[in-house]
Design a protein around this motif. Structure first.
Motif, PDB file in Angstrom:
ATOM      1  N   ASP A 103       0.816  -1.217   0.000  1.00 20.16           N
ATOM      2  CA  ASP A 103       0.000   0.000   0.000  1.00 20.16           C
ATOM      3  C   ASP A 103       0.851   1.270   0.000  1.00 20.16           C
ATOM      4  OD1 ASP A 103       0.893   0.137   2.604  1.00 20.16           O
ATOM      5  OD2 ASP A 103      -1.082   0.027   3.532  1.00 20.16           O
ATOM      6  N   ARG A 125      -3.147   3.623  -2.742  1.00 19.08           N
ATOM      7  CA  ARG A 125      -4.361   3.005  -2.198  1.00 19.08           C
ATOM      8  C   ARG A 125      -5.576   3.279  -3.086  1.00 19.08           C
ATOM      9  NH1 ARG A 125      -4.999   1.758   3.363  1.00 19.08           N
ATOM     10  NH2 ARG A 125      -3.043   1.632   4.509  1.00 19.08           N
ATOM     11  N   ASP A 164      -7.979   2.044  -5.811  1.00 22.05           N
ATOM     12  CA  ASP A 164      -8.332   0.762  -6.429  1.00 22.05           C
ATOM     13  C   ASP A 164      -8.504   0.849  -7.934  1.00 22.05           C
ATOM     14  OD1 ASP A 164     -10.712   2.151  -6.542  1.00 22.05           O
ATOM     15  OD2 ASP A 164     -11.854   0.753  -5.301  1.00 22.05           O
ATOM     16  N   ASP A 165      -8.720   2.064  -8.464  1.00 22.47           N
ATOM     17  CA  ASP A 165      -8.902   2.210  -9.910  1.00 22.47           C
ATOM     18  C   ASP A 165      -7.610   2.607 -10.618  1.00 22.47           C
ATOM     19  OD1 ASP A 165      -8.736   4.737  -8.829  1.00 22.47           O
ATOM     20  OD2 ASP A 165     -10.383   5.585 -10.019  1.00 22.47           O
ATOM     21  N   TYR A 186      -5.611  -6.769  -7.710  1.00 26.64           N
ATOM     22  CA  TYR A 186      -6.720  -5.810  -7.641  1.00 26.64           C
ATOM     23  C   TYR A 186      -7.386  -5.840  -6.271  1.00 26.64           C
ATOM     24  CZ  TYR A 186     -11.067  -3.400  -8.336  1.00 26.64           C
ATOM     25  OH  TYR A 186     -12.109  -2.533  -8.187  1.00 26.64           O
ATOM     26  N   TYR A 216      -5.616  -3.762  -3.511  1.00 26.90           N
ATOM     27  CA  TYR A 216      -5.777  -2.301  -3.541  1.00 26.90           C
ATOM     28  C   TYR A 216      -7.229  -1.879  -3.391  1.00 26.90           C
ATOM     29  CZ  TYR A 216      -0.897  -2.278  -4.587  1.00 26.90           C
ATOM     30  OH  TYR A 216       0.451  -2.460  -4.481  1.00 26.90           O
ATOM     31  N   TRP A 217      -8.146  -2.763  -3.742  1.00 24.71           N
ATOM     32  CA  TRP A 217      -9.554  -2.499  -3.452  1.00 24.71           C
ATOM     33  C   TRP A 217      -9.755  -2.451  -1.944  1.00 24.71           C
ATOM     34  CZ3 TRP A 217     -12.879  -6.108  -1.027  1.00 24.71           C
ATOM     35  CH2 TRP A 217     -14.221  -5.713  -0.957  1.00 24.71           C
ATOM     36  N   GLN A 218      -9.124  -3.377  -1.223  1.00 26.46           N
ATOM     37  CA  GLN A 218      -9.212  -3.395   0.237  1.00 26.46           C
ATOM     38  C   GLN A 218      -8.527  -2.174   0.838  1.00 26.46           C
ATOM     39  OE1 GLN A 218      -7.170  -6.647   2.122  1.00 26.46           O
ATOM     40  NE2 GLN A 218      -8.413  -6.525   3.976  1.00 26.46           N
ATOM     41  N   SER A 230      -8.045   0.718  -0.553  1.00 30.62           N
ATOM     42  CA  SER A 230      -8.871   1.896  -0.842  1.00 30.62           C
ATOM     43  C   SER A 230     -10.031   2.002   0.132  1.00 30.62           C
ATOM     44  CB  SER A 230      -9.393   1.806  -2.283  1.00 30.62           C
ATOM     45  OG  SER A 230     -10.264   2.878  -2.580  1.00 30.62           O
TER      46      SER A 230
END
Length: 215
Positions: free
Chosen positions: A86, A90, A92-93, A129, A132-134, A136
């Motif tokens: 991270d 951070r 996610d997109d 993915y 970084y979704w987590q 974010s």
């Protein structure tokens, strides 16, 4: 003898408070120790980001990421090492694709605590993915908690920092903070209160705008 593998490290903290708590030296010490565990790894460069949010700032706005991408294109290092993934961001997109960009440009991406991020199959891409979704989501929840608490502080009549607005003043009432510093409370300034009330009255009763009021 094995070929020398050149390693660049990225250290990032989001807030000034983290800088004061020596979070970057902790990351640096951990990453250097991790490099020492690999006999053919050589520390080539260390890049620092202080007070840079990996959630609010995109990669295009981060000088450190831009610098590392330029060095990658020029073939100046072989591995990008961070304390935790991270630290790269951070968002996610965006951040998953930044990581993949480095790998596609011949740079291995490693975390000293989480290992190597690979892209050998679709599962690797999915896990990248999800990570970084987590991250974010965690940043978003932290932001919500911070805003909620700051709102509560204002409602309690306590000073949250910065310059007080016209019509208010700072006063000390003997409260101290975590660093044993005396804190301010914010109160209405009686000398300026009349002007504030007059401005609100002109807006409410006559529909005056800011320009007309100032005139």
């Amino acid at each position: 003898m094995e070929n020398v593998v050149r390693v660049d490290c990225l250290y990032r903290v989001s807030t000034v408070g983290q800088v004061e708590k020596n979070d970057i030296p902790m990351q640096r010490e951990f990453c250097r120790a991790f490099i020492a565990e690999h006999p053919n790894w050589k520390l080539e460069k260390e890049v620092y980001e202080k007070g840079v949010s990996g959630f609010k700032k995109s990669a295009k706005e981060r000088d450190a990421i831009q610098e590392l991408q330029r060095d990658a294109v020029e073939g100046k290092f072989d591995i990008l090492l961070v304390y935790m993934f991270d630290r790269l961001g951070r968002k996610d997109d965006e951040t998953p694709f930044i990581v993949e960009w480095f790998v596609r440009n011949g740079i291995e991406v490693w975390s000293a605590t989480e290992g190597q991020q690979r892209f050998d199959n679709h599962v690797d891409k999915l896990m990248n993915y999800i990570r970084y979704w987590q991250a974010s989501g965690e940043s978003l929840k932290t932001s919500i908690r911070t805003k909620t608490r700051l709102g509560q502080i204002v409602q309690e009549g306590r000073f949250r920092g910065g310059t007080p607005a016209y019509g208010f003043q700072l006063v000390k009432k003997g409260r101290t903070g975590k660093k044993n510093r005396e804190l301010y409370d914010i109160e209405i300034n009686p000398d300026e209160a009349f002007a504030v009330k007059r401005m609100f009255d002109l807006t409410d009763r006559y529909g005056y705008g800011g320009r007309k009021i100032s005139t």
